[in-house]
Write an enzyme that holds these catalytic residues in place. Structure first.
Site, short mmCIF file in Angstrom:
data_model
loop_
_atom_site.label_atom_id
_atom_site.label_comp_id
_atom_site.label_asym_id
_atom_site.label_seq_id
_atom_site.Cartn_x
_atom_site.Cartn_y
_atom_site.Cartn_z
N ASP A 419 0.84 -1.19 0.00
CA ASP A 419 0.00 0.00 0.00
C ASP A 419 0.88 1.25 0.00
O ASP A 419 1.79 1.38 0.83
CB ASP A 419 -0.87 -0.04 1.27
CG ASP A 419 -1.95 1.02 1.27
OD1 ASP A 419 -2.90 0.88 0.48
OD2 ASP A 419 -1.85 1.96 2.08
N GLU A 448 1.47 -0.48 -5.07
CA GLU A 448 0.24 0.32 -5.23
C GLU A 448 0.61 1.79 -5.16
O GLU A 448 0.29 2.48 -4.23
CB GLU A 448 -0.78 -0.05 -4.12
CG GLU A 448 -2.16 0.55 -4.38
CD GLU A 448 -2.58 1.58 -3.35
OE1 GLU A 448 -1.74 1.97 -2.52
OE2 GLU A 448 -3.75 2.00 -3.38
#
Lengths: 697, 697
Positions: A419, A448
């Site tokens: 993330d 990401e």
């Protein structure tokens, strides 16, 4: 795969000839700081990542093209070879071919057949047989120096016999040629033909006589397992899978690993390869967010799984509401049994309740007033999140992150979806990915980073195996083509794109307002354009309603439970036929059936008259010599059925322009007779996308 | 200039931070074969030649732009610096500026002020003041954390005072800012302004507080003398200058250095900087070529000076018909007195009569029949030329060539025009140019390689200071613009073009049939587009007649004497006014008067409606801060007078779009009032080219 990669030599002279100068003598060497050029210059080798300082990448058996500019002085023949060296030092030698004489461009298609650290170099060399063949063909025909040319041919072939090891069978055509060239009873042209016989050429193509062999530096090539390039992902919030709301009290019972496990067979049946779990760690309560990102959660609100850490533990712990490590292990085992890999979300940030906050305040940023800094994008505040600081105590912080990753590797996780990696130091990612790879080269990291190109490309260059992309925001034909050309071009040597039509954070206006046609289209494009694509749970149900003012779903699972009542869509259920699960299943089956779709660099676009209809193809030659070809034609306008003409680049498909073939649509099971120019009709009235397999007549 | 260049470090980590991490701690380093990335990544540094393996080049004081992609994680401020290190290790530090936030593109204009081996690097760094200034400006305005932000500003400035050396005067604005930020009696905005005062910013721009300083590798930069980039050349066959034909017998008396010397004042008066001599060595008699490249010369034919070597000597000797070394020295001295440099033609090939043929047969290629190979391009034969072979005995051959070059250096030659370097090994040129430069860094080599781009660019990359170009064959606007953009773009970091409208080997159809207008035009374009251009003697006289079937002059001076009767064109002579000498003089004077024309990388094209009219400009800021700007508008159609509108890229000229300026045509001495859109009328009816100087209102 070897754990100790071979030393590569990006700094070696790219060049002083290591092959023989026939005289056996060495030329004086240019002194530093000049970097000696080769006797036969080789320039502009591609792929080359950061000038060779970072590895080019491929997966096992992935075909890619090595190109170089190779030339020499004067008129003599030049030639070139690619040499791939595998992790144990074995060399794979591939002849190159000149594809543009004016630009001196040479290419070869290569593939590395095992994972690990390889290297590659290009060798330019002087080709004495090529020189003789060219000159002799002209001069003997013009009867210039005929005897001399024929004798010189015999001598070149004698050198080829003396200096290159050959079996007797391999030597035979060359020996015959020497005899034929010197057979003065025969006409000159016949003697010439003895020296230029196809068998002679074939033998010298396979085992050439090479002078002045001039290698480039060894460039690093990192070969990874195929899942690094190819796979279909399915994202779930594990707590939603099996979550149930009491219709009377409105209270929720959370899903757990045990209930989520029951969803795995359906995911596997749809043909996905990877099930990706949003974070599974204990969730903080301080400043917990409520439904729809409201600032104050009620006591029943589960909180965002990205606010990691509570008295129950941090990144190395499991949210007790989801279960235990035993439950997690069972989940992973069941996934594995079904052919699914588990990808875990790594969000390196903490809730204010994370154990690190008290145990390691040095891993956070302390403000002038002594408080720990929460996340901000001034003037916005994210008081439920404390970003980690990797600079106050890098040795300690890096080691702890490495320990955390190992916990999950030890529980069977081989894929990490990271993330927001672009909010942590790039050098940290480079270090941890490389450190993990030393003992676990099978581990795959997905970045990401929805951010600027420089960061995204650099994260890929320093180690991330995969990257999310701008796909969700590329909806027009011109921009999809431009973007995909970039991804399948030079960037494919280091960055492997993952296409997601939606995620739990992304619901573009196109998806909000395009209707089911848009959802089919965008899934099909993602699945066919690139080898790795992903679907966020609920995509089957066309969950298209956004929270007002945001480009993400209303009642986002990040902040609350969601029971999708999957059973309602099963045969006999009240919503039978209202799911795209069957469509996704078909896409995944097509992907599995067609190895051309397992590759990225083979993407070719074709012209379509309508600016809203896009056509592309993928073609791959398989080890058995057969060819797999898939053509996709898609109407990007979800609101109108359109008719147009597709103009195929026939040579790119392996056909001559005048040829025809059987076109079989794998979506509708229809078949047509196609050639260079083909009528199509696509859109909401029927299907938005053709996926066409080719049958040769 | 130092003879011993400093070690450059193209292989060092481009990256582990050497500047301070405020914690003082080091991060774990990624193990090889990974190449550690910097804490603040810096990517895609330009100029970069062969990935940094070969030097970028400039001449002394030549401005060039360094660009890089610099970015960081998260939202904090990033910044960047270029550091040039001179030959003795002194560092020139230049702040970069971000010109494209989305692409993280940073640029700086730099110039190296002394010849020799420099290096350059880019440093990315974290900018704590920039971070604070950005956040504080937003947060204090929104009254978020106001006291805290102001205190943090004071602390950043205290660090800037503690950690960076400053004079008391330099420190003062920062000390005042600290006081102002903490002055709680004043309103918050006033305290904020104390911290963001222009004096504070200026001081921190000049002497910033830098965290995580992340340098790239040191890239080599070779700085050469200005003549390597800028100069006007004039080519002569010395034997023609003063050659006289007896009108009765038809017999020729050769010109000599003593007679050619008499032509030098005229060449100097025209404003040329370099006089280039075709080869001056003894000429072979075996297979000597006659007039117009016929195969058999008569006894009076002087032969091609490119068929070098006779019993009178080889490349280290002077053709006795031209004179002695004393005569040559006198010629060079006279040239020097007139401000002309002498460029010598180096054609490394031999006539069959060259002393090497008997003394060093190993420096030639021996055929299978024991004969020495003459030059061929099958089936064509050049039996008057034996190519040298540099591979049989490279040590010996290289040393001899080096000795030959030294002979001429010792006689005052500092410029060598190399004939057909692309027929000799590239590594030979790299070696000899570098070896000469060790003791004679002033020596300039011009590559006469009219061949494929790869060879031409590589010869430049490995050492040639200058290169002939495709200029003679670029006649259309689109192709001239395309080609010049390439030359003035990335290629300008290593290749310096020389534009020649004609040479003794080149007479294109455009020049054969364009008339005097074409000859003016092509000289003016060459003189204005690039800093180095050249004229072949007789250009003044529009010698446009080609040998039938060839693109070179009839009665080519290569094979015979030529008496141009220069005196006939002087005032009072029978051909007064029929020479372009005055036009060339004007062009050279304009070049000398306008320093913007001494540079290549500053070339900018402007749009003209007519596809046959081209407009470009050069702009340069001088050390005193003043600006020199030249605009050139040229009608490329020599047969028609054309009218059109020139649309100027006003910002490229330093103007706003609405501004106007005085345009003074230096060719016709006319003046106009010009702005963004300007009418022009150019062609054979008047002049083909405007060369416009700008007068600001």
């Amino acid at each position: 795969m070897t754990a100790t990669p071979p030393a590569t030599t990006p700094a070696s002279p790219d060049a002083s000839s290591t092959g023989a100068r026939p005289s056996g003598k060495k030329a004086p060497t240019t002194a530093p700081p000049q970097h000696p050029i080769g006797r036969i210059p080789v320039q502009d080798v591609r792929p080359l990542v950061d000038g060779g300082r970072r590895p080019a990448k491929s997966v096992v058996d992935e075909e890619f093209t090595v190109t170089a500019t190779v030339f020499r002085e004067g008129h003599d023949a030049v030639n070139a070879t690619v040499v791939l060296t595998d992790p144990v030092g074995r060399e794979l030698v591939v002849p190159m071919r000149c594809v543009n004489e004016g630009l001196n461009s040479w290419v070869a298609e290569v593939a590395a057949d095992a994972a690990g650290w390889w290297s590659y170099r290009v060798e330019g060399w002087s080709d004495p047989y090529g020189t003789w063949e060219h000159d002799a063909t002209i001069k003997v025909s013009a009867d210039v120096d005929t005897e001399l040319m024929l004798e010189e041919g015999a001598r070149v072939l004698e050198r080829a016999l003396d200096e290159v090891t050959r079996t007797p069978a391999q030597a035979k055509p060359l020996q015959d040629a020497v005899t034929g060239l010197r057979d003065s009873r025969r006409p000159a042209q016949a003697r010439l033909h003895a020296g230029t016989d196809p068998h002679v050429r074939a033998e010298l193509h396979a085992r050439p006589l090479r002078d002045y062999v001039s290698p480039t530096a060894e460039h690093p090539l990192l070969v990874e397992r195929e899942r690094a390039l190819y796979g279909a992902w399915y994202e779930i919030f594990p707590r939603s899978e099996g979550a149930v709301q009491d219709p009377v009290t409105g209270r929720w019972t959370t899903g757990t690993f045990r209930t989520a496990q029951k969803r795995l067979p359906a995911i596997a049946r749809m043909g996905f390869d990877v099930v990706y779990l949003t974070p599974i760690h204990p969730i903080g309560t301080t400043a917990r967010k409520g439904p729809n990102n409201t600032l104050h959660a009620g006591p029943e609100d589960p909180g965002s799984p990205y606010a990691i850490g509570s008295p129950d533990g941090g990144h190395d712990a499991i949210d007790p509401n989801l279960g235990t490590f035993e439950d997690f292990d069972a989940f992973v085992a069941e996934a594995e049994r079904l052919g699914l890999e588990v990808a875990m979300d790594i969000a390196l940030q903490c809730s204010p309740d994370h154990p690190y906050v008290t145990e390691h305040p040095e891993w956070f940023t302390t403000r002038a007033d002594g408080t720990i800094a929460y996340a901000e994008n001034p003037p916005k505040k994210y008081q439920d999140i404390y970003p980690l600081n990797f600079d106050n105590d890098p040795q300690g912080a890096y080691a702890e992150m490495r320990r955390v990753i190992q916990v999950w590797i030890d529980h069977g996780v081989k894929i990490f979806r990271v993330d927001n990696p672009h909010t942590k130091p790039v050098e940290f990612w480079q270090w941890i990915i490389a450190d993990v790879a030393e003992n676990h080269p099978e581990v795959i990291w997905l970045s990401e980073a929805f951010t600027k190109p420089a960061m995204m490309h650099t994260l890929a260059r320093v180690g991330f195996q995969q990257s999310y992309t701008y796909y969700a925001w590329r909806n027009q034909k011109w921009e999809l083509e431009e973007y995909c050309r970039e991804l399948a071009g030079d960037a494919a040597a280091y960055m492997r794109p993952s296409f997601w039509p939606t995620t739990h954070d992304i619901l573009t206006p196109y998806m909000q307002f395009g209707g089911p046609t848009a959802w089919k289209l965008r899934a099909a494009l993602a699945a066919m354009l690139v080898p790795t694509y992903g679907i966020y749970a609920g995509y089957e149900l066309v969950e298209h309603v956004a929270r007002p003012g945001a480009e993400e779903q209303i009642d986002n699972e990040k902040y609350q439970f969601k029971d999708r009542r999957w059973a309602d869509y099963e045969p006999g259920g009240p919503r039978e036929g209202q799911s795209l699960a069957g469509y996704l299943t078909k896409l995944n089956q097509i992907r599995r059936d067609h190895p051309a779709l397992h590759r990225l660099r083979n993407l070719v676009f074709h012209h379509v008259d309508d600016a809203n209809i896009m056509a592309f193809s993928k073609r791959r030659t398989l080890p058995d010599g057969s060819e797999d070809i898939v053509i996709v034609v898609a109407n990007l306008d979800p609101h109108s059925t359109r008719e147009s003409t597709v103009h195929l680049d026939m040579p790119a498909l392996g056909f001559d322009y005048h040829e025809h073939f059987g076109a079989h649509d794998l979506i509708t099971d229809q078949s047509w007779h196609w050639g260079e120019h083909n009528y199509v009709r696509l859109g909401p009235a029927s299907e938005p996308v053709h996926v066409i397999a080719i049958r040769r007549y």
